[in-house]
Motif scaffolding. Structure first.
Motif, mmCIF file in Angstrom:
data_model
loop_
_atom_site.group_PDB
_atom_site.id
_atom_site.type_symbol
_atom_site.label_atom_id
_atom_site.label_comp_id
_atom_site.label_asym_id
_atom_site.label_seq_id
_atom_site.Cartn_x
_atom_site.Cartn_y
_atom_site.Cartn_z
ATOM 1 N N ASP A 128 -3.509 9.379 16.251
ATOM 2 C CA ASP A 128 -4.515 9.622 17.284
ATOM 3 C C ASP A 128 -4.826 11.101 17.515
ATOM 4 N N LYS A 129 -3.857 11.959 17.237
ATOM 5 C CA LYS A 129 -4.062 13.372 17.555
ATOM 6 C C LYS A 129 -4.141 14.251 16.317
ATOM 7 N N LEU A 130 -3.079 14.277 15.547
ATOM 8 C CA LEU A 130 -2.973 15.255 14.462
ATOM 9 C C LEU A 130 -3.892 14.965 13.279
ATOM 10 N N ARG A 131 -3.911 13.723 12.829
ATOM 11 C CA ARG A 131 -4.685 13.409 11.625
ATOM 12 C C ARG A 131 -6.182 13.682 11.800
ATOM 13 N N PRO A 132 -6.799 13.220 12.884
ATOM 14 C CA PRO A 132 -8.240 13.517 13.028
ATOM 15 C C PRO A 132 -8.533 15.011 13.123
ATOM 16 N N LEU A 138 -9.063 21.323 8.902
ATOM 17 C CA LEU A 138 -8.475 21.854 7.674
ATOM 18 C C LEU A 138 -9.035 21.209 6.413
ATOM 19 N N GLY A 139 -9.524 19.997 6.549
ATOM 20 C CA GLY A 139 -10.022 19.259 5.393
ATOM 21 C C GLY A 139 -8.998 18.249 4.898
ATOM 22 N N VAL A 140 -9.481 17.254 4.175
ATOM 23 C CA VAL A 140 -8.606 16.160 3.738
ATOM 24 C C VAL A 140 -7.624 16.576 2.646
ATOM 25 N N ASP A 141 -7.910 17.670 1.943
ATOM 26 C CA ASP A 141 -7.054 18.090 0.833
ATOM 27 C C ASP A 141 -6.087 19.213 1.194
ATOM 28 N N HIS A 142 -6.074 19.630 2.449
ATOM 29 C CA HIS A 142 -5.176 20.705 2.874
ATOM 30 C C HIS A 142 -3.733 20.197 2.884
ATOM 31 N N ASP A 143 -2.795 21.071 2.551
ATOM 32 C CA ASP A 143 -1.379 20.690 2.492
ATOM 33 C C ASP A 143 -0.884 20.081 3.801
ATOM 34 N N ILE A 144 -1.276 20.664 4.917
ATOM 35 C CA ILE A 144 -0.821 20.144 6.209
ATOM 36 C C ILE A 144 -1.394 18.748 6.441
ATOM 37 N N THR A 145 -2.659 18.543 6.123
ATOM 38 C CA THR A 145 -3.280 17.233 6.282
ATOM 39 C C THR A 145 -2.588 16.196 5.407
ATOM 40 N N LEU A 146 -2.273 16.573 4.178
ATOM 41 C CA LEU A 146 -1.597 15.646 3.270
ATOM 42 C C LEU A 146 -0.192 15.305 3.760
ATOM 43 N N THR A 147 0.498 16.273 4.344
ATOM 44 C CA THR A 147 1.830 16.015 4.909
ATOM 45 C C THR A 147 1.722 15.080 6.110
ATOM 46 N N ASP A 166 0.484 -3.701 8.032
ATOM 47 C CA ASP A 166 0.953 -2.319 8.204
ATOM 48 C C ASP A 166 1.305 -1.696 6.858
ATOM 49 N N LEU A 167 1.990 -2.459 6.021
ATOM 50 C CA LEU A 167 2.355 -1.944 4.697
ATOM 51 C C LEU A 167 1.116 -1.652 3.859
ATOM 52 N N LEU A 168 0.123 -2.492 3.975
ATOM 53 C CA LEU A 168 -1.139 -2.248 3.252
ATOM 54 C C LEU A 168 -1.835 -1.004 3.801
ATOM 55 N N GLU A 169 -1.791 -0.817 5.116
ATOM 56 C CA GLU A 169 -2.385 0.399 5.716
ATOM 57 C C GLU A 169 -1.657 1.638 5.214
ATOM 58 N N ALA A 170 -0.320 1.610 5.191
ATOM 59 C CA ALA A 170 0.456 2.751 4.702
ATOM 60 C C ALA A 170 0.124 3.047 3.242
ATOM 61 N N GLU A 171 0.004 2.000 2.450
ATOM 62 C CA GLU A 171 -0.351 2.181 1.042
ATOM 63 C C GLU A 171 -1.734 2.802 0.894
ATOM 64 N N THR A 172 -2.679 2.339 1.694
ATOM 65 C CA THR A 172 -4.045 2.886 1.651
ATOM 66 C C THR A 172 -4.062 4.368 2.027
ATOM 67 N N ILE A 173 -3.300 4.718 3.050
ATOM 68 C CA ILE A 173 -3.220 6.125 3.468
ATOM 69 C C ILE A 173 -2.717 6.990 2.323
ATOM 70 N N LEU A 174 -1.670 6.541 1.670
ATOM 71 C CA LEU A 174 -1.101 7.310 0.554
ATOM 72 C C LEU A 174 -2.046 7.362 -0.641
ATOM 73 N N GLN A 175 -2.715 6.255 -0.930
ATOM 74 C CA GLN A 175 -3.676 6.260 -2.052
ATOM 75 C C GLN A 175 -4.840 7.196 -1.772
ATOM 76 N N ASP A 176 -5.309 7.216 -0.523
ATOM 77 C CA ASP A 176 -6.410 8.100 -0.165
ATOM 78 C C ASP A 176 -5.988 9.576 -0.255
ATOM 79 N N ALA A 177 -4.711 9.824 -0.069
ATOM 80 C CA ALA A 177 -4.225 11.217 -0.090
ATOM 81 C C ALA A 177 -4.150 11.762 -1.518
ATOM 82 N N VAL A 178 -4.024 10.905 -2.508
ATOM 83 C CA VAL A 178 -3.929 11.383 -3.889
ATOM 84 C C VAL A 178 -5.170 11.202 -4.655
#
Length: 178
Positions: A128-132, A138-147, A166-178
């Motif tokens: 709710d706070k940090l990711r948005p 910083l942008g979606v590809d910034h190191d802090i955003t990826l962390t 929830d597991l599918l959401e976590a997987e989607t988040i990680l796939q979107d990060a790479v």
């Protein structure tokens, strides 16, 4: 470390170089690969005390961050969390929510929350706070955003109340990060 401290030891307590030397020694022990954390802790505490008396707020926040990092590495997570929360709150006031140091400080809070298994609070902070803010500032590809994405995926996937969704959401988040 020690050579720097010995050079400035004889100077008055209020001397800026003495304060920096004490902090440098504490930080050197903190970052030492042979893990000299027990030795680093009292030096980092003394450095913070000196900086509170004689230095500006930026120097104080750096000293607090080093202290919280040391506490966390000593697995004193509850104490580390208190300090990291204070840093995050202060940086939000001084720098604003969208500054990279503020976002990074919030991420430090989330990392400790994960270590002490406070999944829901970590998810709320990250989602709710940090990711948005990180994505916008910083942008979606910034190191802090990826962390932050990685921490959010862990908070979701490691929660004992997780569902298949929830597991599918976590997987989607990680796939979107790479």
């Amino acid at each position: 470390g020690w050579a720097c401290w010995k050079t400035y030891l004889g100077r008055p307590e209020s001397n800026g170089f003495r304060c920096m030397a004490l902090g440098a020694l504490g930080e050197a022990l903190l970052r030492n690969p042979t893990s000299r954390l027990e030795e680093a802790l009292p030096l980092l505490e003394a450095s913070l005390a000196l900086r509170r008396r004689y230095c500006d707020e930026t120097a104080i926040l750096v000293a607090q961050n080093n202290l919280a990092t040391c506490l966390g590495q000593l697995e004193r997570h509850d104490e580390a969390l208190v300090v990291f929360r204070a840093i995050y709150a202060r940086r939000a006031v001084i720098l604003g929510d969208s500054h990279d140091r503020t976002i990074s400080s919030g991420n430090n809070v989330a990392a400790v929350l994960l270590k002490i298994h406070q999944w829901d609070e970590a998810k709320t902070l990250l989602r709710d706070k940090l990711r948005p803010v990180a994505r916008r500032s910083l942008g979606v590809d910034h190191d802090i955003t990826l962390t932050i994405d990685q921490h959010l995926a862990l908070a979701i996937a490691d929660s004992p109340e997780r569902t298949r969704a929830d597991l599918l959401e976590a997987e989607t988040i990680l796939q979107d990060a790479v």
